[in-house]
Design a protein around this motif. Structure first.
Motif, short mmCIF file in Angstrom:
data_model
loop_
_atom_site.label_atom_id
_atom_site.label_comp_id
_atom_site.label_asym_id
_atom_site.label_seq_id
_atom_site.Cartn_x
_atom_site.Cartn_y
_atom_site.Cartn_z
N PRO A 13 8.32 -18.95 -4.93
CA PRO A 13 7.93 -17.92 -3.97
C PRO A 13 8.28 -16.50 -4.46
N ALA A 14 7.35 -15.59 -4.27
CA ALA A 14 7.58 -14.16 -4.51
C ALA A 14 7.63 -13.48 -3.15
N TRP A 15 8.50 -12.48 -2.99
CA TRP A 15 8.67 -11.90 -1.65
C TRP A 15 8.94 -10.40 -1.73
N VAL A 16 8.67 -9.74 -0.61
CA VAL A 16 9.00 -8.35 -0.43
C VAL A 16 9.57 -8.19 0.98
N GLU A 17 10.58 -7.35 1.11
CA GLU A 17 11.17 -7.07 2.41
C GLU A 17 10.89 -5.63 2.80
N LEU A 18 10.31 -5.45 3.97
CA LEU A 18 9.98 -4.13 4.49
C LEU A 18 11.03 -3.69 5.50
N SER A 63 0.83 -1.20 0.00
CA SER A 63 0.00 0.00 0.00
C SER A 63 0.86 1.25 0.00
N ASP A 64 0.23 2.38 -0.28
CA ASP A 64 0.94 3.67 -0.27
C ASP A 64 1.73 3.86 1.02
N ALA A 65 1.13 3.48 2.14
CA ALA A 65 1.76 3.70 3.44
C ALA A 65 3.01 2.86 3.65
N LEU A 66 3.16 1.79 2.85
CA LEU A 66 4.33 0.91 2.98
C LEU A 66 5.31 1.06 1.83
N LYS A 67 4.97 1.83 0.82
CA LYS A 67 5.79 1.89 -0.39
C LYS A 67 7.24 2.25 -0.08
N ALA A 68 7.45 3.25 0.74
CA ALA A 68 8.81 3.70 1.04
C ALA A 68 9.59 2.67 1.85
N ARG A 69 8.88 1.76 2.52
CA ARG A 69 9.54 0.75 3.35
C ARG A 69 9.88 -0.51 2.56
N ALA A 70 9.38 -0.63 1.33
CA ALA A 70 9.63 -1.83 0.53
C ALA A 70 11.02 -1.74 -0.08
N ARG A 71 12.02 -2.22 0.67
CA ARG A 71 13.41 -1.97 0.27
C ARG A 71 13.97 -3.04 -0.66
N ALA A 72 13.27 -4.16 -0.81
CA ALA A 72 13.72 -5.22 -1.73
C ALA A 72 12.54 -6.11 -2.06
N SER A 73 12.61 -6.73 -3.24
CA SER A 73 11.55 -7.64 -3.66
C SER A 73 12.11 -8.56 -4.73
N GLY A 74 11.59 -9.77 -4.80
CA GLY A 74 12.10 -10.68 -5.81
C GLY A 74 11.33 -11.98 -5.87
N ILE A 75 11.86 -12.91 -6.64
CA ILE A 75 11.29 -14.24 -6.81
C ILE A 75 12.40 -15.25 -6.59
N ASP A 76 12.14 -16.23 -5.77
CA ASP A 76 13.13 -17.24 -5.42
C ASP A 76 12.91 -18.47 -6.30
N ARG A 77 13.70 -18.60 -7.36
CA ARG A 77 13.54 -19.68 -8.32
C ARG A 77 14.00 -21.04 -7.79
#
Length: 256
Positions: A250-255, A223-237
């Motif tokens: 798995p798809a992931w996001v790190e806050l 969400s908008d409120a978390l956008k700035a905290r989403a410091r990494a994201s990816g897919i683990d093949r």
């Protein structure tokens, strides 16, 4: 907080994979789809022993969703879409450390123009309206899951095949996803890269994984409120390379 989504395509079969992957990658919150287990058979006690509290909403053979949280309480649990009558177990939500987690197993839709396709579009409309209301109460939100929609041509191996007339990439499906994003949600993966050809699902047939014939249909939306905290994201093949794998990674996001 690392938040991940994984369509395990039968938790009964893939539980050893889940245990191995969680030990290796250490996610704090995991949303599972296609557990394919009724609630009586869900391995909640096993997951508790691994340190993950869990809530689940399942049915035999088909569908089924769950949320796991490592050492954290999962509160205010919602199963299904409020006001949308549906026997299929595709939706579960809960709050973890103040962040609203919405886990979706979106309808596949079978083929463009079919009854199941019409159901998919109705389902997505109901999800849109529900999440719009949820965001007013829970501005810090992650919506994740198997969306069964590839957002754009960067997310398919061959846009000539996966086109406006094909299931998972049709105009109406993509428009429904964009309408959901229009509520103030952001594809975490695209916050960090514009690169194409990175996928989360590969058909079991035609040696699709080995040949790179995939789609990116597993998403983590912040969400908008978390956008700035989403410091990494990816897919683990890596789990897709294991013996008897799920067809999804798995798809992931790190806050932060």
């Amino acid at each position: 907080m690392k938040i991940a989504s994984w369509n395990v395509n039968s938790l009964n079969v893939r539980l050893p994979h889940l245990e191995r992957w969680m030990a290796d990658s250490g996610p704090d919150v995991v949303g599972l789809q296609e557990t394919k287990l009724d609630d009586e058979r869900f391995p909640g006690a096993v997951l508790e022993q691994l340190g993950y509290r869990n809530v689940f909403h399942g049915q035999k053979t088909y569908n089924g969703v769950a949320i796991l949280a490592r050492g954290r309480e999962i509160s205010d649990v919602q199963m299904g879409i409020p006001g949308f009558e549906d026997d299929q177990k595709r939706v579960i939500a809960g709050t973890v450390d103040g962040i609203r987690i919405v886990n979706l197993y979106v309808v596949n839709g079978q083929s463009v123009g079919s009854d199941k396709y019409a159901y998919k579009l109705r389902w997505l409309e109901a999800v849109h309206d529900w999440i719009a209301a949820e965001l007013k109460v829970h501005p810090e939100m992650v919506v994740m899951g198997d969306f069964n929609i590839a957002p754009d041509d960067r997310d398919v191996h061959d846009p000539e095949i996966w086109n406006d007339d094909h299931i998972l990439t049709s105009t109406a499906e993509r428009a429904a996803l964009q309408r959901l994003l229009g509520l103030g949600l952001h594809d975490a993966f695209r916050l960090h890269t514009d690169e194409g050809g990175i996928f989360s699902w590969w058909d079991y047939r035609q040696a699709a994984f080995r040949r790179g014939m995939g789609l990116r249909i597993d998403l983590t939306l912040v969400s908008d409120a978390l956008k700035a905290r989403a410091r990494a994201s990816g897919i683990d093949r890596e789990p897709r390379t294991w013996e008897r794998p799920s067809d999804h990674a798995p798809a992931w996001v790190e806050l932060g």
